[in-house]
Design a protein around this motif. Structure first.
Motif, PDB file in Angstrom:
ATOM      1  N   GLY A 199      32.670 -29.591  -5.686  1.00 14.09           N
ATOM      2  CA  GLY A 199      32.162 -28.305  -6.183  1.00 14.09           C
ATOM      3  C   GLY A 199      30.787 -28.252  -5.404  1.00 14.09           C
ATOM      4  N   PHE A 200      29.925 -29.511  -5.268  1.00 12.55           N
ATOM      5  CA  PHE A 200      28.868 -29.454  -4.542  1.00 12.55           C
ATOM      6  C   PHE A 200      28.967 -29.151  -2.929  1.00 12.55           C
ATOM      7  N   LEU A 201      30.070 -29.599  -2.649  1.00 11.62           N
ATOM      8  CA  LEU A 201      30.359 -29.577  -1.217  1.00 11.62           C
ATOM      9  C   LEU A 201      30.697 -27.979  -0.892  1.00 11.62           C
ATOM     10  N   ALA A 202      31.438 -27.458  -1.735  1.00 14.36           N
ATOM     11  CA  ALA A 202      31.704 -25.968  -1.520  1.00 14.36           C
ATOM     12  C   ALA A 202      30.311 -25.124  -1.696  1.00 14.36           C
ATOM     13  N   TYR A 203      29.431 -25.596  -2.800  1.00 13.86           N
ATOM     14  CA  TYR A 203      28.309 -24.820  -3.151  1.00 13.86           C
ATOM     15  C   TYR A 203      27.334 -24.891  -1.771  1.00 13.86           C
ATOM     16  N   ALA A 204      27.390 -26.227  -1.332  1.00  8.10           N
ATOM     17  CA  ALA A 204      26.329 -26.507  -0.105  1.00  8.10           C
ATOM     18  C   ALA A 204      26.778 -25.279   1.317  1.00  8.10           C
ATOM     19  N   VAL A 205      28.188 -25.576   1.410  1.00 12.71           N
ATOM     20  CA  VAL A 205      28.565 -24.408   2.227  1.00 12.71           C
ATOM     21  C   VAL A 205      28.371 -23.054   2.089  1.00 12.71           C
ATOM     22  N   TYR A 206      28.543 -22.664   0.716  1.00 11.21           N
ATOM     23  CA  TYR A 206      28.240 -21.138   0.358  1.00 11.21           C
ATOM     24  C   TYR A 206      26.702 -21.081   0.670  1.00 11.21           C
ATOM     25  N   ALA A 207      25.842 -21.909   0.058  1.00 15.83           N
ATOM     26  CA  ALA A 207      24.332 -21.680   0.168  1.00 15.83           C
ATOM     27  C   ALA A 207      23.931 -21.806   1.645  1.00 15.83           C
ATOM     28  N   PHE A 208      24.435 -22.591   2.489  1.00 19.82           N
ATOM     29  CA  PHE A 208      24.353 -22.337   3.740  1.00 19.82           C
ATOM     30  C   PHE A 208      24.316 -21.107   4.284  1.00 19.82           C
ATOM     31  N   GLY A 209      25.647 -20.467   4.304  1.00 20.59           N
ATOM     32  CA  GLY A 209      25.731 -19.170   4.624  1.00 20.59           C
ATOM     33  C   GLY A 209      24.846 -17.997   3.953  1.00 20.59           C
ATOM     34  N   ALA A 210      24.726 -18.284   2.661  1.00 22.02           N
ATOM     35  CA  ALA A 210      23.596 -17.428   2.335  1.00 22.02           C
ATOM     36  C   ALA A 210      22.257 -17.344   2.648  1.00 22.02           C
ATOM     37  N   ALA A 211      21.977 -18.544   3.196  1.00 18.33           N
ATOM     38  CA  ALA A 211      20.704 -18.729   3.716  1.00 18.33           C
ATOM     39  C   ALA A 211      20.640 -18.172   5.289  1.00 18.33           C
ATOM     40  N   ARG A 212      21.719 -18.186   6.049  1.00 19.91           N
ATOM     41  CA  ARG A 212      21.647 -17.916   7.178  1.00 19.91           C
ATOM     42  C   ARG A 212      22.126 -16.474   7.779  1.00 19.91           C
ATOM     43  N   PHE A 213      23.018 -15.984   6.618  1.00 24.56           N
ATOM     44  CA  PHE A 213      23.784 -14.560   7.129  1.00 24.56           C
ATOM     45  C   PHE A 213      23.537 -13.541   5.885  1.00 24.56           C
ATOM     46  N   ARG A 214      23.715 -12.336   6.364  1.00 24.48           N
ATOM     47  CA  ARG A 214      23.615 -11.133   5.323  1.00 24.48           C
ATOM     48  C   ARG A 214      25.098 -11.365   4.748  1.00 24.48           C
ATOM     49  N   LEU A 215      25.144 -11.815   3.407  1.00 19.62           N
ATOM     50  CA  LEU A 215      26.459 -11.580   2.818  1.00 19.62           C
ATOM     51  C   LEU A 215      26.509 -10.535   1.813  1.00 19.62           C
ATOM     52  N   GLY A 216      25.608  -9.807   1.510  1.00 19.35           N
ATOM     53  CA  GLY A 216      25.594  -8.712   0.759  1.00 19.35           C
ATOM     54  C   GLY A 216      25.551  -7.254   1.564  1.00 19.35           C
ATOM     55  N   GLY A 217      25.815  -6.287   0.573  1.00 21.37           N
ATOM     56  CA  GLY A 217      25.848  -4.986   1.320  1.00 21.37           C
ATOM     57  C   GLY A 217      27.184  -4.584   1.613  1.00 21.37           C
ATOM     58  N   ALA A 218      27.469  -3.282   1.787  1.00 17.94           N
ATOM     59  CA  ALA A 218      28.755  -2.763   2.097  1.00 17.94           C
ATOM     60  C   ALA A 218      29.282  -3.125   3.585  1.00 17.94           C
ATOM     61  N   ALA A 219      30.588  -3.326   3.658  1.00 13.06           N
ATOM     62  CA  ALA A 219      31.197  -3.665   4.763  1.00 13.06           C
ATOM     63  C   ALA A 219      31.125  -2.681   5.926  1.00 13.06           C
TER      64      ALA A 219
END
Ligand code: SF4
Ligand code: SF4
Lengths: 251, 373
Positions: free
Chosen positions: B353-373
């Motif tokens: 769970g922590f590993l998955a969350y760390a990978v997600y949070a890394f992407g959330a910090a670096r990339f624009r994950l929200g907004g329409a495609a």
């Protein structure tokens, strides 16, 4: 090409576990991890309790569900002889075969011991093997699952592949009373005191195993699963019938 | 990087994930190095697949569900899914990594698996096809993440890759269900409805993860706000209703059946976890189907958390329940098998769970994950 099979006469079996002990010695098994076991079942409640015993090797199924579960071909069915074997060099320890075997005959040793104390602490394994038994047979053939089980893989009864595969070609039966076949007879068959076990070629109409299956209406365990065991049971009613798994739910 | 469009708390979340990963991972590695798989409460007596496999299966199937959620907008032009698509791609990747970690520590010889599965072509095994599907799916996710999510707001997803990702995700779910569904000696699993059940619960889990993390990311744009408070919770409610029908239907059949192996249902319905699962599903159904509750972000977060816990409990009950009847162990294992996970198994769940969350949070910090495609 032979198709080796075993017949176990439940009317003759006394539950002495000589077969289990012979198998454990022959195949360097950890205590409790019996490739060949005589299972005991109790039924009913005091004072009407009965105990039944039931010898259970690997069935070396004609259509083995363990083979089709295994993702690596580590578990395979050998065309010559019909043995179902494990190549320990390919096994990844995923245990899918254990989940898929209807008869509970497979063992993964890298886990808590089945019986205490854990003898591996006294005889620790070397070279990735699960333990170093004080006595060990000379045979070591990891690609056929023969020898001391390595860590991280699954093992099971080989029908004494290291003996049976060397039997003279065309022989109908492997019998401990026949000097010509004695050395090629599986350890459990050879050691059975009341002669409850027979081993021979199921594809040879003249074999004793075929005659016994025909004469005494041999049955196969859990035939509805489609596995089609190469082990048959005989029971004339004097002893335990083939148990159902429902009995495991009895108090 | 635009602070208005990257997720709130990405860097802090990443660090928290890494700290949790290091602590739980160190404990798991220490235990496994000291005891081997004796650190798990699984044994050859009959319960071979314990909590680590439940964790692996839940994360992998949820990842595949997220892959479906990510691809639906592009492949079928469904606008409601588009605001979730980028986040779903990255979450799918994160959960896939977590699933791989759980499996790595569960397998007896994980490194051997890397060559033994692809090179031996055991086409009769569902697990062989599942691994092929996972490899194709992982490649699609990496292509979508690198060629779309990481490229910024103006990038468009490749429709070809999205189609393959969708097909691969469905394939992974179906092959993942087959090993259970085809085992005639285990009637608790042996059933034609199991692949469909897996598909429903995987899409439901994927949708729940995507919606939950969209809510938690905060500051949604108008299209996202409309999707997460309207059509998508309604779809979640519909899928929860179908999931409840599967669970309750299987329970009734299991209790009524006279077949050996089905007696395990008596144990399952006697366990509080089963009724917690039902209660959480029911509450989540109410919260996602009521228009008033749908308008409240915090109620939706609560609903999605309850839903994910319920789905995890359901996965546990399914994987463990099918193994509770010992097959031919005699008095070595009398009665149903008793199993509860060991501390190491719980730690492995937390580590994944922590590993998955760390990978997600890394992407959330670096990339624009929200907004329409
Ligand atoms: S008894 Fe089990 S392990 Fe042996 S061949 Fe049949 S399915 Fe495979
Ligand atoms: S544990 Fe080994 S023999 Fe069994 S299915 Fe996995 S790879 Fe095959």
């Amino acid at each position: 090409m032979a198709k080796w099979g075993m017949v176990i006469d439940l009317d003759k079996c006394t539950g002495c576990q000589a077969c289990t002990t012979a198998c454990a010695m022959e195949n360097s098994r950890l205590p409790g991890e019996n490739w060949q076991d005589v299972l005991f079942y109790s039924e009913g409640r005091f004072p009407n309790v009965s105990i039944k015993w039931f010898p259970r090797p690997c069935m070396h199924c004609e259509h083995p569900s363990c083979v089709s579960a295994c993702p690596t071909r580590a578990t395979y069915k050998e065309a010559e002889g019909g043995f179902v074997l494990i190549d320990w060099n390919k096994c990844i320890g995923c245990k899918a075969c254990m989940v898929a075997c209807p008869y509970g005959v497979r063992f993964y040793t890298d886990e808590r011991p089945v019986v205490a104390p854990d003898i591996r602490g006294v005889f620790p394994g070397k070279d990735g093997r699960s333990w170093s038994p004080p006595y060990r047979g000379p045979q070591d053939d990891p690609s056929h699952g023969v020898g001391i089980q390595p860590n991280g893989v699954v093992s099971k009864c080989t029908f004494c592949y290291h003996k049976v595969s060397k039997a003279p070609k065309g022989v109908a039966d492997l019998d401990e009373h026949d000097p010509a076949t004695k050395e090629f007879t599986p350890a459990c068959v050879r050691m059975c005191p009341p002669k409850a076990r027979y081993f021979g070629d199921l594809d040879n109409p003249a074999s004793t195993v075929n005659k016994l299956i025909a004469d005494k209406r041999g049955t196969r365990l859990l035939d509805h699963t489609g596995n089609k065991p190469q082990v048959y049971y005989l029971s004339g009613g004097a002893a335990a019938a083939v148990p159902s798994s429902r009995e495991t739910n009895k108090a | 990087m635009n602070s208005a469009t990257t997720s709130r708390g990405g860097t802090g979340g990443f660090l928290a994930g890494i700290v949790g990963l290091v602590i739980t991972g160190a404990f798991v590695v220490w235990q496994l190095a000291a005891q081997g798989h004796a650190a798990f409460n699984t044994t050859s007596l009959g319960l071979m697949w314990g909590l680590p496999i439940v964790t692996y299966d839940f994360l992998l199937m949820s990842s595949a569900g997220l892959g479906i959620v990510a691809a639906l907008g592009t492949v079928f032009g469904l606008p409601a899914f588009r605001p979730l698509a980028r986040r779903a791609v990255w979450l799918a990747l994160a959960l896939l990594v977590g699933a791989g970690a759980a499996l790595f520590f569960e397998l007896g010889s994980p490194l051997r698996a890397l060559w033994a599965i692809p090179l031996n072509f055991q086409v009769a095994s569902p697990l062989f096809w599942k691994v092929i599907g996972v490899v194709v799916y992982a490649i699609c996710l990496i292509l979508l993440a690198s060629g779309w999510v990481a490229k910024g707001a103006d990038a468009k997803p490749s429709s070809g890759v999205s189609v393959v990702a969708l097909v691969a995700a469905v394939f992974v779910i179906f092959t993942g269900s087959l090993l259970f569904a085809t085992l005639s000696m285990r009637p608790f699993w042996f059933s034609g409805e199991v692949p469909v059940m897996f598909l429903v619960e995987s899409v439901l889990a994927g949708l729940a993860f995507a919606l939950l993390f969209t809510h938690l990311a905060g500051t949604p744009d108008e299209a996202t706000r409309a999707a997460v408070s309207g059509p998508l919770p309604r779809l979640v409610a519909l899928l929860i209703a179908i999931q409840l029908a599967f669970v309750l239907g299987r329970m009734v059949v299991g209790l009524a059946a006279n077949l050996d192996g089905m007696q395990v249902w008596q144990t399952i319905v006697a366990s509080p976890a089963f009724w917690i699962q039902i209660a959480f599903l029911a509450v989540a159904l109410w919260l996602t189907s009521s228009p008033g509750m749908r308008a409240s972000g915090s109620m939706q977060v609560a609903a999605l958390l309850l839903l994910l816990i319920a789905l995890f409990l359901g996965k546990y009950e399914f994987v463990i329940g099918g193994q509770l009847v010992p097959l031919f162990k005699g008095s070595w294992a009398h009665g149903l098998i008793q199993y509860s996970p060991s501390t190491t198994e719980w730690a492995l769940l937390a580590m994944a769970g922590f590993l998955a969350y760390a990978v997600y949070a890394f992407g959330a910090a670096r990339f624009r994950l929200g907004g329409a495609a």
